[in-house]
Design a protein around this motif. Structure first.
Motif, short mmCIF file in Angstrom:
data_model
loop_
_atom_site.label_atom_id
_atom_site.label_comp_id
_atom_site.label_asym_id
_atom_site.label_seq_id
_atom_site.Cartn_x
_atom_site.Cartn_y
_atom_site.Cartn_z
N THR A 1 34.61 58.73 -24.70
CA THR A 1 34.99 59.75 -25.68
C THR A 1 36.44 60.19 -25.51
O THR A 1 37.03 60.76 -26.41
N SER A 2 37.01 59.92 -24.34
CA SER A 2 38.42 60.27 -24.12
C SER A 2 39.36 59.16 -24.56
O SER A 2 40.57 59.28 -24.43
N GLY A 3 38.79 58.06 -25.07
CA GLY A 3 39.61 56.99 -25.60
C GLY A 3 39.86 55.85 -24.64
O GLY A 3 40.52 54.88 -24.99
N GLN A 4 39.34 55.94 -23.41
CA GLN A 4 39.52 54.85 -22.45
C GLN A 4 38.72 53.64 -22.90
O GLN A 4 37.61 53.77 -23.43
N HIS A 5 39.27 52.46 -22.66
CA HIS A 5 38.62 51.21 -23.08
C HIS A 5 38.37 50.36 -21.86
O HIS A 5 39.28 50.08 -21.08
N TYR A 6 37.12 49.95 -21.67
CA TYR A 6 36.72 49.15 -20.51
C TYR A 6 36.37 47.74 -20.98
O TYR A 6 35.23 47.44 -21.34
N ILE A 7 37.38 46.88 -21.00
CA ILE A 7 37.21 45.56 -21.59
C ILE A 7 36.23 44.71 -20.78
O ILE A 7 35.47 43.92 -21.35
N GLY A 8 36.20 44.88 -19.46
CA GLY A 8 35.26 44.13 -18.65
C GLY A 8 33.82 44.46 -19.00
O GLY A 8 32.95 43.57 -19.06
N LEU A 9 33.53 45.73 -19.23
CA LEU A 9 32.18 46.13 -19.63
C LEU A 9 31.84 45.61 -21.01
O LEU A 9 30.69 45.28 -21.30
N ASP A 10 32.84 45.50 -21.89
CA ASP A 10 32.59 44.89 -23.20
C ASP A 10 32.20 43.43 -23.05
O ASP A 10 31.36 42.92 -23.78
N HIS A 11 32.84 42.71 -22.12
CA HIS A 11 32.46 41.32 -21.87
C HIS A 11 30.98 41.23 -21.48
O HIS A 11 30.25 40.36 -21.95
N LEU A 12 30.54 42.14 -20.63
CA LEU A 12 29.16 42.11 -20.17
C LEU A 12 28.20 42.52 -21.28
O LEU A 12 27.07 42.01 -21.35
N ARG A 13 28.61 43.43 -22.14
CA ARG A 13 27.78 43.76 -23.30
C ARG A 13 27.64 42.56 -24.24
O ARG A 13 26.58 42.34 -24.82
N ALA A 14 28.71 41.80 -24.38
CA ALA A 14 28.63 40.58 -25.19
C ALA A 14 27.63 39.61 -24.57
O ALA A 14 26.84 38.96 -25.29
N LEU A 15 27.66 39.48 -23.25
CA LEU A 15 26.70 38.61 -22.57
C LEU A 15 25.27 39.10 -22.81
O LEU A 15 24.37 38.30 -23.08
N ALA A 16 25.05 40.41 -22.71
CA ALA A 16 23.71 40.96 -22.92
C ALA A 16 23.21 40.65 -24.33
O ALA A 16 22.06 40.24 -24.52
N ALA A 17 24.08 40.83 -25.32
CA ALA A 17 23.69 40.54 -26.70
C ALA A 17 23.39 39.06 -26.88
O ALA A 17 22.42 38.67 -27.55
N PHE A 18 24.20 38.20 -26.26
CA PHE A 18 23.99 36.76 -26.35
C PHE A 18 22.66 36.36 -25.75
O PHE A 18 21.92 35.54 -26.31
N LEU A 19 22.31 36.95 -24.61
CA LEU A 19 21.03 36.65 -23.97
C LEU A 19 19.87 37.02 -24.88
O LEU A 19 18.91 36.25 -25.04
N VAL A 20 19.94 38.19 -25.49
CA VAL A 20 18.85 38.65 -26.35
C VAL A 20 18.72 37.76 -27.59
O VAL A 20 17.61 37.40 -28.00
N VAL A 21 19.85 37.40 -28.19
CA VAL A 21 19.81 36.53 -29.37
C VAL A 21 19.20 35.18 -29.00
O VAL A 21 18.36 34.63 -29.73
N CYS A 22 19.60 34.62 -27.87
CA CYS A 22 19.02 33.36 -27.42
C CYS A 22 17.52 33.49 -27.20
O CYS A 22 16.74 32.59 -27.54
N TRP A 23 17.11 34.60 -26.61
CA TRP A 23 15.69 34.84 -26.34
C TRP A 23 14.87 34.81 -27.63
O TRP A 23 13.77 34.25 -27.66
N HIS A 24 15.41 35.37 -28.70
CA HIS A 24 14.66 35.39 -29.95
C HIS A 24 14.84 34.12 -30.76
O HIS A 24 13.99 33.79 -31.59
N PHE A 25 15.91 33.39 -30.51
CA PHE A 25 16.19 32.20 -31.31
C PHE A 25 15.52 30.94 -30.76
O PHE A 25 14.87 30.20 -31.50
N ILE A 26 15.66 30.69 -29.48
CA ILE A 26 15.21 29.41 -28.92
C ILE A 26 13.71 29.17 -29.10
O ILE A 26 13.30 28.10 -29.55
N PRO A 27 12.84 30.13 -28.78
CA PRO A 27 11.40 29.84 -28.89
C PRO A 27 10.93 29.58 -30.32
O PRO A 27 9.90 28.94 -30.51
#
Length: 311
Positions: free
Chosen positions: A4-30
């Motif tokens: 909320t103070s405007g700080q940007h944590y790019i490393g955590l964004d990378h990990l959020r992208a990984l989390a989203a990718f894992l979930v999409v794969c989980w629903h797509f592959i089966p």
């Protein structure tokens, strides 16, 4: 991730992208029509059982709030308002869109409203909305957990131990702990608390990247064994679900604390991945509208998915 103070944590964004990718794969592959029911080799098994991405999201949530609020006084009402402004607009749109689908298929508006009311307690909200409810329940407990962590991080370890013991009790009483461990805050509290604990252990983890990578490799092998045993759908009655939330919490907590302590290069690729992390909440809620149709579309375009690796 932006504070909320405007700080940007790019490393955590990378990990959020990984989390989203894992979930999409989980629903797509089966649901890819021609993919054999198999356990792919490490590390593809982690994608095959990509529901662990939900655990990564929850660890990230605990870690970020510990990072933002460490040593600060938490203003609870503004905090809840900020989270509501972040989560509710898209969530409301998704719930309304699903209401239209519900009524088009013969469901009554009253039944849908009852479903939403039940979703405040039970995992009945569509499009992964159940996990947003779990997150909101965590927000209610967050001041108490942060207060305990400020007294001593050992209290966080105690919470995790108690959570495991509760799952042991559920398993003994029900002979099925998976539903409790996967769909509820009480079953997943390890992961939020594990994220907070990871923040407090960040200085220890920062200098031990080799150990973190080694533990991640062990987790990947264990996830392959889990997948080979049938994975999520075949282990409903397994005692393994007593331990899975804690294993995920320790693994992703170590990865988050270590990666957040590294200097992330500001390259075009890094910014692209961070962008997907920045919109991962949207990806998470909206991918249900398309992920189950993509396999057929790709096959019509001449890309048959005959195995997990192609998918």
């Amino acid at each position: 991730m932006h504070s909320t103070s405007g700080q940007h944590y790019i490393g955590l964004d990378h990990l959020r992208a990984l989390a989203a990718f894992l979930v999409v794969c989980w629903h797509f592959i089966p649901v890819s029509r021609h993919v054999a029911d198999e356990a792919p080799i490490v590390p593809f098994a982690v994608l095959h059982e990509g529901h662990t991405g939900v655990a990564l999201f929850m660890v990230l949530s605990g870690y970020l709030f510990a990072k933002l609020l460490d040593g600060k006084r938490m203003l609870f009402a503004p905090f809840l308002l900020n989270r509501a402004l972040r989560l509710l607009p898209l969530l409301s749109l998704v719930l309304l869109w699903n209401a239209g689908s519900w009524t088009r298929h013969g469901g009554s508006p009253a039944d849908y409203l009852a479903l939403l009311a039940q979703g405040l307690v039970l995992p009945t909200w569509p499009n992964g909305g159940w996990s947003i409810v779990v997150e909101a329940q965590f927000y209610v407990l967050l001041p108490l957990i942060l207060w305990a962590a400020a007294k001593s991080p050992k209290h966080l370890v105690r919470i995790i131990i108690v959570a495991m013991l509760v799952r042991v009790g559920v398993h003994l009483l029900r002979d099925n702990v998976q539903d409790f461990a996967y769909w509820t805050l009480r079953g997943r509290i390890d992961q939020f608390v594990g994220g907070i604990l990871a923040w407090h252990c960040r200085d220890v983890v920062k200098a031990r990247g080799r150990y973190v990578i080694a533990w991640l490799a062990v987790f990947a092998v264990g996830w392959w064994v889990f997948d080979a045993a049938g994975g999520f759908f075949a282990t409903r009655d397994s005692v393994a679900w007593v331990f899975i939330p804690t294993v995920e919490a320790t693994t992703w907590g170590a990865v988050v604390a270590w990666y957040d302590s590294q200097r992330v290069a500001d390259t075009r690729l890094s910014r692209a991945v961070a962008f997907y992390g920045d919109v991962s909440y949207s990806i998470y809620l909206l991918h249900f509208f398309w992920v189950f149709e993509v396999a057929s579309a790709l096959e019509r375009a001449g890309y048959p998915m005959t195995n997990t690796y192609a998918a």
